[in-house]
Design a protein around this motif. Structure first.
Motif, mmCIF file in Angstrom:
data_model
loop_
_atom_site.group_PDB
_atom_site.id
_atom_site.type_symbol
_atom_site.label_atom_id
_atom_site.label_comp_id
_atom_site.label_asym_id
_atom_site.label_seq_id
_atom_site.Cartn_x
_atom_site.Cartn_y
_atom_site.Cartn_z
ATOM 1 N N TYR A 12 0.837 -1.200 0.000
ATOM 2 C CA TYR A 12 0.000 0.000 0.000
ATOM 3 C C TYR A 12 0.868 1.245 0.000
ATOM 4 O O TYR A 12 1.997 1.245 0.472
ATOM 5 N N ASP A 13 0.291 2.284 -0.579
ATOM 6 C CA ASP A 13 0.925 3.602 -0.610
ATOM 7 C C ASP A 13 -0.131 4.580 -0.130
ATOM 8 O O ASP A 13 -1.076 4.876 -0.847
ATOM 9 N N ILE A 14 0.027 5.041 1.097
ATOM 10 C CA ILE A 14 -0.970 5.898 1.729
ATOM 11 C C ILE A 14 -0.346 7.254 1.990
ATOM 12 O O ILE A 14 0.718 7.358 2.597
ATOM 13 N N ARG A 15 -0.992 8.289 1.516
ATOM 14 C CA ARG A 15 -0.438 9.650 1.559
ATOM 15 C C ARG A 15 -0.452 10.284 2.947
ATOM 16 O O ARG A 15 0.445 11.022 3.307
ATOM 17 N N ARG A 19 -3.752 7.874 8.339
ATOM 18 C CA ARG A 19 -4.354 6.723 7.659
ATOM 19 C C ARG A 19 -3.335 5.598 7.520
ATOM 20 O O ARG A 19 -3.663 4.417 7.637
ATOM 21 N N TRP A 20 -2.055 5.940 7.269
ATOM 22 C CA TRP A 20 -1.006 4.929 7.141
ATOM 23 C C TRP A 20 -0.876 4.121 8.433
ATOM 24 O O TRP A 20 -0.780 2.901 8.407
ATOM 25 N N SER A 37 5.554 -0.822 4.204
ATOM 26 C CA SER A 37 4.241 -0.825 3.569
ATOM 27 C C SER A 37 3.973 -2.104 2.796
ATOM 28 O O SER A 37 3.181 -2.109 1.862
ATOM 29 N N LEU A 59 -8.779 3.788 3.478
ATOM 30 C CA LEU A 59 -8.151 4.422 2.322
ATOM 31 C C LEU A 59 -9.062 5.442 1.653
ATOM 32 O O LEU A 59 -10.281 5.365 1.749
ATOM 33 N N ASP A 63 -4.953 7.117 -2.210
ATOM 34 C CA ASP A 63 -4.127 6.002 -1.757
ATOM 35 C C ASP A 63 -4.177 4.843 -2.748
ATOM 36 O O ASP A 63 -5.083 4.742 -3.567
#
Length: 97
Positions: A12-15, A19-20, A37, A59, A63
């Motif tokens: 995952y790539d969460i900005r 939330r990350w 991640s 998400l 994301d």
């Protein structure tokens, strides 16, 4: 009879850091962290859909989420080279004259 579990690589790539952290804490209960991640999880179909549903609540459209199913052969060939204990080198002490 128990459902069969399959291996999944979850990336995952969460900005947003908030939330990350939520996604990170959620995934810790499902599998092993490979990188910050990236998680490796053994899930049956019900658990996979439950996890996906819970992640979708966290998400947003900014994301990214990837659930990649892996066969047993792929799992056995997975190499983790970023940890010092898994990076073993043998030194044969050969001399060339």
């Amino acid at each position: 009879m128990a459902e069969t579990k399959n291996w999944y690589l979850i990336c995952y790539d969460i900005r947003d850091p908030k939330r990350w952290r939520k996604a990170y804490k959620l995934l810790q209960g499902y599998g092993d962290r490979v990188q910050y991640s990236i998680f490796r999880c053994a899930l049956n179909m019900r658990d996979r859909e439950k996890l996906r549903w819970e992640l979708e609540k966290i998400l947003t459209a900014d994301d990214s989420l990837l659930l990649a199913g892996m066969c047993d052969r792929c799992v056995s060939r997975m190499i983790s080279c970023n940890r010092s204990e898994s990076w073993t080198t043998t030194c044969d002490h050969h001399r060339i004259f």
